[in-house]
Design a protein around this motif. Structure first.
Motif, mmCIF file in Angstrom:
data_model
loop_
_atom_site.group_PDB
_atom_site.id
_atom_site.type_symbol
_atom_site.label_atom_id
_atom_site.label_comp_id
_atom_site.label_asym_id
_atom_site.label_seq_id
_atom_site.Cartn_x
_atom_site.Cartn_y
_atom_site.Cartn_z
ATOM 1 N N ARG A 55 62.127 73.057 27.526
ATOM 2 C CA ARG A 55 62.761 73.750 26.408
ATOM 3 C C ARG A 55 61.862 73.512 25.214
ATOM 4 N NH1 ARG A 55 67.605 71.198 24.743
ATOM 5 N NH2 ARG A 55 67.064 69.509 26.116
ATOM 6 N N PRO A 56 61.211 74.540 24.677
ATOM 7 C CA PRO A 56 60.351 74.315 23.516
ATOM 8 C C PRO A 56 61.176 73.860 22.314
ATOM 9 C CG PRO A 56 60.420 76.653 24.099
ATOM 10 C CD PRO A 56 61.248 75.924 25.099
ATOM 11 N N LEU A 104 58.602 72.853 33.357
ATOM 12 C CA LEU A 104 59.464 73.836 32.714
ATOM 13 C C LEU A 104 60.188 73.094 31.610
ATOM 14 C CD1 LEU A 104 60.500 76.780 32.794
ATOM 15 C CD2 LEU A 104 62.442 75.908 34.127
ATOM 16 N N LYS A 106 64.786 78.649 35.536
ATOM 17 C CA LYS A 106 64.282 79.654 34.592
ATOM 18 C C LYS A 106 65.283 80.768 34.345
ATOM 19 C CE LYS A 106 60.122 81.291 35.288
ATOM 20 N NZ LYS A 106 58.797 81.622 35.843
ATOM 21 N N TRP A 110 49.783 75.834 27.433
ATOM 22 C CA TRP A 110 50.962 76.703 27.366
ATOM 23 C C TRP A 110 50.630 77.926 28.212
ATOM 24 C CZ3 TRP A 110 55.342 75.433 24.500
ATOM 25 C CH2 TRP A 110 55.224 74.314 23.701
ATOM 26 N N ASN A 111 51.247 78.047 29.370
ATOM 27 C CA ASN A 111 50.851 79.078 30.334
ATOM 28 C C ASN A 111 50.986 80.491 29.783
ATOM 29 O OD1 ASN A 111 50.479 76.836 31.885
ATOM 30 N ND2 ASN A 111 51.974 77.372 33.447
ATOM 31 N N ARG A 112 52.034 80.758 29.049
ATOM 32 C CA ARG A 112 52.251 82.116 28.536
ATOM 33 C C ARG A 112 51.191 82.520 27.509
ATOM 34 N NH1 ARG A 112 57.648 84.505 25.626
ATOM 35 N NH2 ARG A 112 56.876 86.613 25.429
ATOM 36 N N THR A 141 66.370 78.867 26.609
ATOM 37 C CA THR A 141 64.994 79.296 26.375
ATOM 38 C C THR A 141 64.061 78.281 27.012
ATOM 39 O OG1 THR A 141 65.609 80.350 24.307
ATOM 40 C CG2 THR A 141 63.275 79.824 24.615
ATOM 41 N N THR A 142 63.161 78.765 27.861
ATOM 42 C CA THR A 142 62.238 77.877 28.558
ATOM 43 C C THR A 142 60.815 78.423 28.474
ATOM 44 O OG1 THR A 142 62.504 79.013 30.687
ATOM 45 C CG2 THR A 142 63.990 77.162 30.237
ATOM 46 N N THR A 143 59.870 77.540 28.749
ATOM 47 C CA THR A 143 58.479 77.942 28.881
ATOM 48 C C THR A 143 57.802 76.981 29.853
ATOM 49 O OG1 THR A 143 56.504 78.625 27.669
ATOM 50 C CG2 THR A 143 57.546 76.577 26.962
ATOM 51 N N GLU A 144 56.741 77.444 30.472
ATOM 52 C CA GLU A 144 55.986 76.606 31.399
ATOM 53 C C GLU A 144 54.731 76.094 30.726
ATOM 54 O OE1 GLU A 144 55.064 78.603 35.081
ATOM 55 O OE2 GLU A 144 57.121 79.344 35.280
#
Length: 102
Positions: A72-73, A70, A17, A45-47, A22-25
């Motif tokens: 990359r969107p 984790l 991370k 989408w956790n965020r 750019t990452t997202t969980e």
């Protein structure tokens, strides 16, 4: 032993991370229909606390409900100011790492 392996996977996830990518969980809520080339899953989408169906290409390791990915969107699918796609497609090379949900 499982707890040690799980902790190690979370350390890798946290380390990745911090890279410049750019990452997202996303959390895998269910694995709905496994196929030879991937699986239909339901993700959160956790965020954003947004739940949607997704197709995920086959990975080198199996994932199960509760796995936190984790990724990359894909900017072609998710862009600010545009609606979310009805189904999100996760390419295997966009999954940077994963860990079991704690």
């Amino acid at each position: 032993m499982w707890k040690t392996a799980s902790h190690a996977q979370w350390q890798v996830l946290e380390s990745v991370k911090t890279t410049a990518v750019t990452t997202t969980e996303v959390t895998v809520l269910s694995v709905d229909s496994p196929q030879p080339t991937g699986a239909w899953i339901t993700i959160r989408w956790n965020r954003f606390d947004y739940i949607q169906p997704a197709w995920i290409e086959a990975l080198s390791e199996p994932i199960w409900p509760g796995s936190v990915l984790l990724i990359r969107p894909d900017p072609e699918q998710v862009r600010p100011g545009t609606p979310w796609p009805p189904t999100y497609s996760i390419a295997a090379d966009h999954v940077l790492t994963w860990a079991p949900q704690l």
